[in-house]
Scaffold this motif. Sequence first.
Motif, mmCIF file in Angstrom:
data_model
loop_
_atom_site.group_PDB
_atom_site.id
_atom_site.type_symbol
_atom_site.label_atom_id
_atom_site.label_comp_id
_atom_site.label_asym_id
_atom_site.label_seq_id
_atom_site.Cartn_x
_atom_site.Cartn_y
_atom_site.Cartn_z
ATOM 1 N N ASN A 9 0.833 -1.211 0.000
ATOM 2 C CA ASN A 9 0.000 0.000 0.000
ATOM 3 C C ASN A 9 0.866 1.259 0.000
ATOM 4 O O ASN A 9 0.599 2.217 0.720
ATOM 5 N N HIS A 10 1.957 1.209 -0.742
ATOM 6 C CA HIS A 10 2.875 2.352 -0.905
ATOM 7 C C HIS A 10 3.614 2.738 0.375
ATOM 8 O O HIS A 10 3.979 3.901 0.573
ATOM 9 N N LEU A 11 3.836 1.781 1.235
ATOM 10 C CA LEU A 11 4.624 2.023 2.452
ATOM 11 C C LEU A 11 5.604 0.884 2.624
ATOM 12 O O LEU A 11 5.289 -0.270 2.325
ATOM 13 N N MET A 12 6.804 1.218 3.114
ATOM 14 C CA MET A 12 7.766 0.148 3.346
ATOM 15 C C MET A 12 7.727 -0.295 4.802
ATOM 16 O O MET A 12 7.834 0.518 5.706
ATOM 17 N N ASN A 13 7.509 -1.583 5.014
ATOM 18 C CA ASN A 13 7.464 -2.175 6.362
ATOM 19 C C ASN A 13 6.591 -1.385 7.342
ATOM 20 O O ASN A 13 7.022 -1.018 8.439
ATOM 21 N N LEU A 24 0.729 -4.844 -3.237
ATOM 22 C CA LEU A 24 2.192 -4.753 -3.212
ATOM 23 C C LEU A 24 2.718 -4.048 -4.463
ATOM 24 O O LEU A 24 2.090 -4.075 -5.521
ATOM 25 N N SER A 25 3.875 -3.450 -4.313
ATOM 26 C CA SER A 25 4.561 -2.878 -5.476
ATOM 27 C C SER A 25 6.057 -3.077 -5.294
ATOM 28 O O SER A 25 6.532 -3.201 -4.162
ATOM 29 N N TRP A 26 6.783 -3.119 -6.378
ATOM 30 C CA TRP A 26 8.231 -3.320 -6.324
ATOM 31 C C TRP A 26 8.875 -2.803 -7.603
ATOM 32 O O TRP A 26 8.193 -2.539 -8.586
ATOM 33 N N LYS A 27 10.173 -2.635 -7.539
ATOM 34 C CA LYS A 27 10.941 -2.208 -8.719
ATOM 35 C C LYS A 27 12.135 -3.148 -8.877
ATOM 36 O O LYS A 27 12.577 -3.745 -7.899
ATOM 37 N N VAL A 28 12.639 -3.193 -10.091
ATOM 38 C CA VAL A 28 13.776 -4.074 -10.376
ATOM 39 C C VAL A 28 14.900 -3.254 -10.982
ATOM 40 O O VAL A 28 14.660 -2.383 -11.822
ATOM 41 N N LYS A 29 16.117 -3.496 -10.541
ATOM 42 C CA LYS A 29 17.262 -2.898 -11.232
ATOM 43 C C LYS A 29 18.385 -3.919 -11.336
ATOM 44 O O LYS A 29 18.297 -5.010 -10.764
ATOM 45 N N GLU A 30 19.414 -3.520 -12.040
ATOM 46 C CA GLU A 30 20.586 -4.370 -12.236
ATOM 47 C C GLU A 30 20.241 -5.733 -12.826
ATOM 48 O O GLU A 30 20.806 -6.756 -12.441
ATOM 49 N N SER A 31 19.282 -5.756 -13.718
ATOM 50 C CA SER A 31 18.977 -7.007 -14.421
ATOM 51 C C SER A 31 19.542 -6.891 -15.823
ATOM 52 O O SER A 31 19.561 -5.812 -16.408
ATOM 53 N N ARG A 32 19.998 -8.024 -16.390
ATOM 54 C CA ARG A 32 20.473 -7.952 -17.778
ATOM 55 C C ARG A 32 19.288 -8.015 -18.742
ATOM 56 O O ARG A 32 19.419 -7.768 -19.926
ATOM 57 N N ASP A 33 18.104 -8.335 -18.213
ATOM 58 C CA ASP A 33 16.939 -8.485 -19.086
ATOM 59 C C ASP A 33 16.065 -7.236 -19.094
ATOM 60 O O ASP A 33 16.355 -6.274 -18.398
ATOM 61 N N LYS A 34 15.024 -7.308 -19.900
ATOM 62 C CA LYS A 34 14.243 -6.095 -20.165
ATOM 63 C C LYS A 34 12.989 -5.962 -19.324
ATOM 64 O O LYS A 34 12.576 -4.868 -18.972
ATOM 65 N N ARG A 35 12.319 -7.094 -19.112
ATOM 66 C CA ARG A 35 11.035 -6.949 -18.415
ATOM 67 C C ARG A 35 10.652 -8.194 -17.639
ATOM 68 O O ARG A 35 11.212 -9.264 -17.832
ATOM 69 N N GLN A 36 9.693 -7.961 -16.764
ATOM 70 C CA GLN A 36 9.200 -9.058 -15.933
ATOM 71 C C GLN A 36 8.268 -9.943 -16.742
ATOM 72 O O GLN A 36 7.431 -9.450 -17.487
ATOM 73 N N LYS A 37 8.431 -11.255 -16.535
ATOM 74 C CA LYS A 37 7.498 -12.168 -17.192
ATOM 75 C C LYS A 37 6.436 -12.582 -16.188
ATOM 76 O O LYS A 37 5.259 -12.667 -16.489
ATOM 77 N N GLY A 93 15.073 -13.563 -9.585
ATOM 78 C CA GLY A 93 15.627 -12.974 -8.365
ATOM 79 C C GLY A 93 14.559 -12.930 -7.291
ATOM 80 O O GLY A 93 13.364 -12.967 -7.587
ATOM 81 N N VAL A 94 15.022 -12.835 -6.057
ATOM 82 C CA VAL A 94 14.066 -12.739 -4.963
ATOM 83 C C VAL A 94 14.469 -11.569 -4.066
ATOM 84 O O VAL A 94 15.653 -11.285 -3.887
ATOM 85 N N SER A 95 13.474 -10.902 -3.560
ATOM 86 C CA SER A 95 13.739 -9.736 -2.719
ATOM 87 C C SER A 95 14.179 -10.177 -1.324
ATOM 88 O O SER A 95 14.067 -11.338 -0.968
ATOM 89 N N GLU A 96 14.635 -9.204 -0.556
ATOM 90 C CA GLU A 96 14.827 -9.467 0.879
ATOM 91 C C GLU A 96 13.454 -9.717 1.491
ATOM 92 O O GLU A 96 12.442 -9.499 0.853
ATOM 93 N N VAL A 97 13.457 -10.077 2.767
ATOM 94 C CA VAL A 97 12.176 -10.279 3.449
ATOM 95 C C VAL A 97 11.667 -8.922 3.945
ATOM 96 O O VAL A 97 12.380 -8.192 4.628
ATOM 97 N N TYR A 98 10.465 -8.565 3.543
ATOM 98 C CA TYR A 98 9.811 -7.332 4.024
ATOM 99 C C TYR A 98 8.654 -7.726 4.932
ATOM 100 O O TYR A 98 8.284 -8.909 5.002
ATOM 101 N N PHE A 99 8.073 -6.754 5.601
ATOM 102 C CA PHE A 99 6.947 -7.101 6.472
ATOM 103 C C PHE A 99 5.923 -5.979 6.510
ATOM 104 O O PHE A 99 6.191 -4.856 6.100
ATOM 105 N N PHE A 100 4.767 -6.324 6.993
ATOM 106 C CA PHE A 100 3.791 -5.314 7.409
ATOM 107 C C PHE A 100 3.117 -5.865 8.652
ATOM 108 O O PHE A 100 2.985 -7.066 8.816
ATOM 109 N N GLU A 101 2.747 -4.947 9.513
ATOM 110 C CA GLU A 101 2.122 -5.391 10.753
ATOM 111 C C GLU A 101 0.817 -4.633 10.932
ATOM 112 O O GLU A 101 0.787 -3.405 10.836
ATOM 113 N N THR A 102 -0.233 -5.381 11.185
ATOM 114 C CA THR A 102 -1.533 -4.730 11.332
ATOM 115 C C THR A 102 -1.647 -4.080 12.706
ATOM 116 O O THR A 102 -0.998 -4.476 13.665
#
Length: 913
Positions: A9-13, A24-37, A93-102
């Motif tokens: 929801n546009h907030l980190m942790n 959820l939303s995310w961004k990708v960098k440092e990939s040799r490829d062009k887009r997400q499949k 690739g896989v992201s680090e572990v993120y969280f949200f707490e209600t």
Amino acid sequence: MKIYDVQVNHLMNPVGFRMERVSLSWKVKESRDKRQKSARVVVALDENMTNVILDTGFDTDADSLCYEIPVTLRPRTRYYYTVSVRTDAGEEGVSEVYFFETGKREEPWQARWITCDSIEPRHPYFEKEIIPKQKVERARLYISGLGLYEAYFAGNRIGEEFFAPYSNDYNRWIQYQTYDVTEQLHERGKLSILLGNGWYKARFGFTAHEDKGFYGNEWKLIAELRLTYEDGTEDVIGTDETWQVRRSTITFSNLYDGEHRDDTLPDLPVVAAQLCGAPKGKLTDRMSTPVIPRETFVPKALIHTPKNELVLDMGQNFTGIFELEVDVPKGQLVRIQTGEIMQEGCFYNENLRTAKSEYLYISGGEPIILQPHFTYYGYRYVKIEGIPNLTVDDFTGIALYSEIPLRGTMHTGHDLVNQLLSNIRWGMKGNFLDVPTDCPQRDERMGWTGDTQVFSPTATYLHDTYSFYAKYLYDMYQEQMDLGGMVPDVIPSCGVETCACVWGDAACIIPWNLYQFYGDLNILKDQFSSMKAWVDYISGYDGEDHAWRSHFHYGDWLALDNMNGNPEETYGATDEGFIANLYYAASSGIVAKSAELLGYWEEKEKYEHLCNRQMDIIRKEYYSSTGRPCFDTQTALVLTLKYGLSSNEELVKQLLKKRFHKSGGKLQTGFAGTPLLCNVLTEHGMVDQAWELLLNEEYPGWLREVKLGATTVWERWNSVLDDGSISGTSMNSLNHYAYGSIAEWMFRHVAGLNVSHLYPGCRHMDIRPNLNWKLREQDTVYDSPCGEYRSSWKIVDTNHVQVHITVPFGASATLVLPDAEEEKVYMLDAGAYNFTYRTRKCLRPEYSMSSTIRELKKDPAVWEAANNVLPICSAPQQYWDIPFNEMLEKVGNIWGNDSREKAERFFAQMVCQ
Ligand code: BGC
């Protein structure tokens, strides 16, 4: 591959935030490829991701801008998650572990609201001794206090936030915050909550009395401390009548006037807290992003003024508090006052109107570091009395603002423009303190809708504003529900029940802007009722006889075309009824477009029809049958072009050019026209005029302020006169971000990163930079919701340019190289691209014997060079608009017989090869 900016929801942790959904939303960098499949989200109840409750598998529909996942949320629960991305070419690739707490969500509170004698001015600490029964594995504090609160455990501050529970329509909702206090609760200690007045119970806004709050007059607190022990059992310690009240030595606080503290006061008896009724608003999971100390400043100078004052110059106008080391005898009064500008070398604060903006301290005789708790200041200068041996090392300025992560930076080859960009960013930081305010210093500091409407695109290029605005817009609708859809001029309204066009249209324009930048339909979904309610309110008011036009409107507020010599005039010359009708139509159009995107077909039809009808009415009323407008102001002509109102666009462009000619190429626009001005000029083939407006160093213009030493953006074009004196005090802030909206044009058209509704979320960028000789180069990075775009250009010589473009992973761009010999559209995929080329024309402005003195004057370097050859600055004004050739004939040989030869030689070297 690196997966970053992973948000929910546009907030980190986030901890304890309101969650209507899990998107959820995310961004990708440092990939040799062009887009997400495809992408995969795994959610677990533990950090090691073993207790998995959701695994989406690799989903080809997973949208990195907003991917809603089905998790049934429980209250007070922390969820951990990872995002994995697979590319078109098989990289994974896989992201680090993120969280949200209600937070507590709809769970009932076990704590009770408590209060104390609120006539006694000494601010209370509500206290309770906490003795954990066993080893604590997890501890959380759920808390809200009115007006403001600060929580401490065993004398240490809990969290770093200032001004919780933040500012909103308290009659409707009150936010509480959640703090992870596991670390602190390892041992016993006292939980102490200090309460202040803030927006709730002190003077604030236009309607609150000197000593009373608009919302309430009683201190109130609710807190629930939940300790979970190692064996899984839980203790809930809630506020009740067993809590005690101890009085602090703070005797006064409010947001405008500052804070008073008297350390000579004796302790007062500790008494029991009293149970009290809940405040009116519903206790709600938080939406406000944290306001915390974000930057510090050391004074640039200690000034001994002619009036014998000691004044610190912080070198930057900013918003926040301070730390001051004090070591003076008992009973000594220390007085701290803040201001934005010096006058005649002395401290000055009259433009703060009735806001005292001070801190008063009576020393208890001990050395101490003072820091205000429940007030803030918008300041650059600090006058300090009562510390005769003050040094610069004693004082630290602390900038406080909401969490608005950095997104865009721009650097150019022009020092004044760079300073302007810095001023604009500081204008934003200084006015993004929970609410988007007009200004941070005088007796106002309110969430003026119009100001932030016009600034919102700039704000969103510079920083991530989604959550910040989501809270503001949510609050806006809360107010609207009590006002029949009307959008009060300020949010929270604090009793203001007036509305106006351009201002109230923030209800439609800001969500629409956010949708364009973030590509997340949720903002439209969440705000749709608000948007519609506003348009319906206008329709109801407008009736069949256009009553909305004659309603009160600020119109082109603070424009210069109606001043008649009065520097404090506020209304511009553009007909307010026209602006009102046009924004009514435009907002209806936004509702229609939003309805279409959301699949609300009935509403789409209805508001599209309304928009078209109003546009037709405007065309009939304000334009002749051949498209000639019935008005002649810069703002009205700019609005005409922006909304395509005339059937003869060429004519309108000619009229606008003529208008600029009449005003010496200078702007005359106010709040309505200025934000649109350069964009519209550029989008209608008049980019040269836009450049002239930006780079003009004379009155009125952006760079004049910079040259006069501004470190933020001023409220008025004439806030400060050329001699450095302030032009008036009735409405004159030196930190008002509205005119900072020029940065939007710079991102859109100088860098060419033109975010638009055609490609929501920046999945694609139509990049068309514009070059300028005087700017020489620019380098812009915009870390968009889709990843990092970069656009830079550098003028190598009169005919050569280097361009660099970066397109982020998952995005594409079309690029038109500026001034290239062949106009060609490049199709770019994710990646970095460099171009070096010869331009189709000379990039340096060419001057010749047909140039006029006025044209030369606009170019400071050329002006200086020309005057070194001939003293043309001494030519009588009536010759300034005549070509050089003719001018020389007319002035005769006032500069000697060889004037013509000298001029011809000078111009010969001004021609490009
Ligand atoms: C504020 C604004 C606001 C205006 C409305 C001023 O007092 O500072 O910037 O938009 O009033 O007219």
